[in-house]
Write a protein that holds these residues in place. Structure first.
Motif, PDB file in Angstrom:
ATOM      1  N   PRO A  38       9.253   0.601   5.944  1.00  0.00           N
ATOM      2  CA  PRO A  38       9.114  -0.289   7.109  1.00  0.00           C
ATOM      3  C   PRO A  38       9.234  -1.774   6.749  1.00  0.00           C
ATOM      4  O   PRO A  38       9.955  -2.522   7.414  1.00  0.00           O
ATOM      5  N   GLU A  39       8.551  -2.203   5.694  1.00  0.00           N
ATOM      6  CA  GLU A  39       8.621  -3.617   5.290  1.00  0.00           C
ATOM      7  C   GLU A  39      10.018  -3.967   4.778  1.00  0.00           C
ATOM      8  O   GLU A  39      10.557  -5.028   5.101  1.00  0.00           O
ATOM      9  N   GLY A  40      10.620  -3.074   4.012  1.00  0.00           N
ATOM     10  CA  GLY A  40      11.973  -3.313   3.511  1.00  0.00           C
ATOM     11  C   GLY A  40      12.970  -3.449   4.651  1.00  0.00           C
ATOM     12  O   GLY A  40      13.828  -4.341   4.644  1.00  0.00           O
ATOM     13  N   ARG A  41      12.854  -2.598   5.643  1.00  0.00           N
ATOM     14  CA  ARG A  41      13.758  -2.641   6.808  1.00  0.00           C
ATOM     15  C   ARG A  41      13.560  -3.931   7.600  1.00  0.00           C
ATOM     16  O   ARG A  41      14.518  -4.589   7.998  1.00  0.00           O
ATOM     17  N   ARG A 101       0.826  -1.208   0.000  1.00  0.00           N
ATOM     18  CA  ARG A 101       0.000   0.000   0.000  1.00  0.00           C
ATOM     19  C   ARG A 101       0.865   1.265   0.000  1.00  0.00           C
ATOM     20  O   ARG A 101       0.565   2.228  -0.690  1.00  0.00           O
ATOM     21  N   ASP A 102       1.965   1.252   0.755  1.00  0.00           N
ATOM     22  CA  ASP A 102       2.802   2.450   0.855  1.00  0.00           C
ATOM     23  C   ASP A 102       3.826   2.564  -0.281  1.00  0.00           C
ATOM     24  O   ASP A 102       4.710   3.410  -0.242  1.00  0.00           O
ATOM     25  N   ALA A 103       3.691   1.726  -1.298  1.00  0.00           N
ATOM     26  CA  ALA A 103       4.576   1.812  -2.464  1.00  0.00           C
ATOM     27  C   ALA A 103       3.779   1.836  -3.769  1.00  0.00           C
ATOM     28  O   ALA A 103       4.341   1.739  -4.848  1.00  0.00           O
ATOM     29  N   ALA A 104       2.480   1.990  -3.651  1.00  0.00           N
ATOM     30  CA  ALA A 104       1.597   1.921  -4.823  1.00  0.00           C
ATOM     31  C   ALA A 104       1.835   3.057  -5.817  1.00  0.00           C
ATOM     32  O   ALA A 104       1.450   2.950  -6.974  1.00  0.00           O
ATOM     33  N   LEU A 110      11.674 -11.261  -5.480  1.00  0.00           N
ATOM     34  CA  LEU A 110      12.493 -10.054  -5.490  1.00  0.00           C
ATOM     35  C   LEU A 110      11.699  -8.972  -4.778  1.00  0.00           C
ATOM     36  O   LEU A 110      10.565  -8.680  -5.163  1.00  0.00           O
ATOM     37  N   VAL A 111      12.280  -8.401  -3.742  1.00  0.00           N
ATOM     38  CA  VAL A 111      11.618  -7.361  -2.968  1.00  0.00           C
ATOM     39  C   VAL A 111      12.402  -6.070  -3.153  1.00  0.00           C
ATOM     40  O   VAL A 111      13.591  -6.009  -2.824  1.00  0.00           O
ATOM     41  N   LEU A 112      11.748  -5.060  -3.711  1.00  0.00           N
ATOM     42  CA  LEU A 112      12.398  -3.770  -3.939  1.00  0.00           C
ATOM     43  C   LEU A 112      11.743  -2.719  -3.057  1.00  0.00           C
ATOM     44  O   LEU A 112      10.509  -2.646  -2.999  1.00  0.00           O
ATOM     45  N   CYS A 113      12.553  -1.926  -2.399  1.00  0.00           N
ATOM     46  CA  CYS A 113      12.060  -0.900  -1.489  1.00  0.00           C
ATOM     47  C   CYS A 113      11.957   0.433  -2.233  1.00  0.00           C
ATOM     48  O   CYS A 113      12.972   1.068  -2.545  1.00  0.00           O
TER      49      CYS A 113
END
Length: 153
Positions: A50-53, A14-17, A83-86
């Protein structure tokens, strides 16, 4: 040149949409397929800080959000990876490196796809040079400049 088959799941926290429009599914799939030497099932998740950290702290014991995390589960006969990209880190780095956001996302997705296939730049200088050369060749083929600042950048 025949490109690998790719089953792609593309997710946005949601915070990267806000990056959803930039990362159209066909574009992300094209970048990844050019980096793959085998068929693959890849989930790409774009997350906020937050999720990336939290993921970096949990899986790498590093208490900060990093640009891309690769979780590789299988390399043969099909590459299976997440693959998780912040998004905020990618955005900040793109600005610092004077790159477009699209250019930096393409580089990090190619970088992550190579990791998922066993490439590693932290195992020594020779491996790092080989991986950088591979990334550069893929990105040039995709129409992007050398991500490491070589000729044409």
């Amino acid at each position: 040149m025949s490109l690998a088959q790719l089953a792609l799941s593309l997710q946005f926290a949601r915070d990267a949409a806000q990056h959803r429009a930039l990362l159209a599914r066909h574009r992300v799939a094209r970048w990844l397929r050019h980096a793959l030497d085998a068929d693959a099932e890849i989930t790409v998740r774009i997350v906020g800080e937050p999720e990336g950290r939290q993921l970096n702290a949990t899986y790498r014991r590093k208490d900060y959000a990093t640009n891309v995390l690769t979780f590789d589960y299988q390399q043969q006969p099909v590459v299976v990876a997440d693959l998780v990209l912040c998004a905020p880190v990618v955005e900040r780095e793109a600005r610092e490196q004077n790159k477009t956001l699209q250019e930096h996302y393409a580089h990090l997705l190619v970088h992550g796809a190579l990791h998922a296939q066993g490439w590693d730049h932290e195992t020594g200088e020779e491996d790092a040079r080989a991986m950088e050369a591979r990334e550069t060749a893929i990105l040039l083929r995709l129409g992007f400049a050398d991500p490491y600042g070589g000729p044409g950048h």
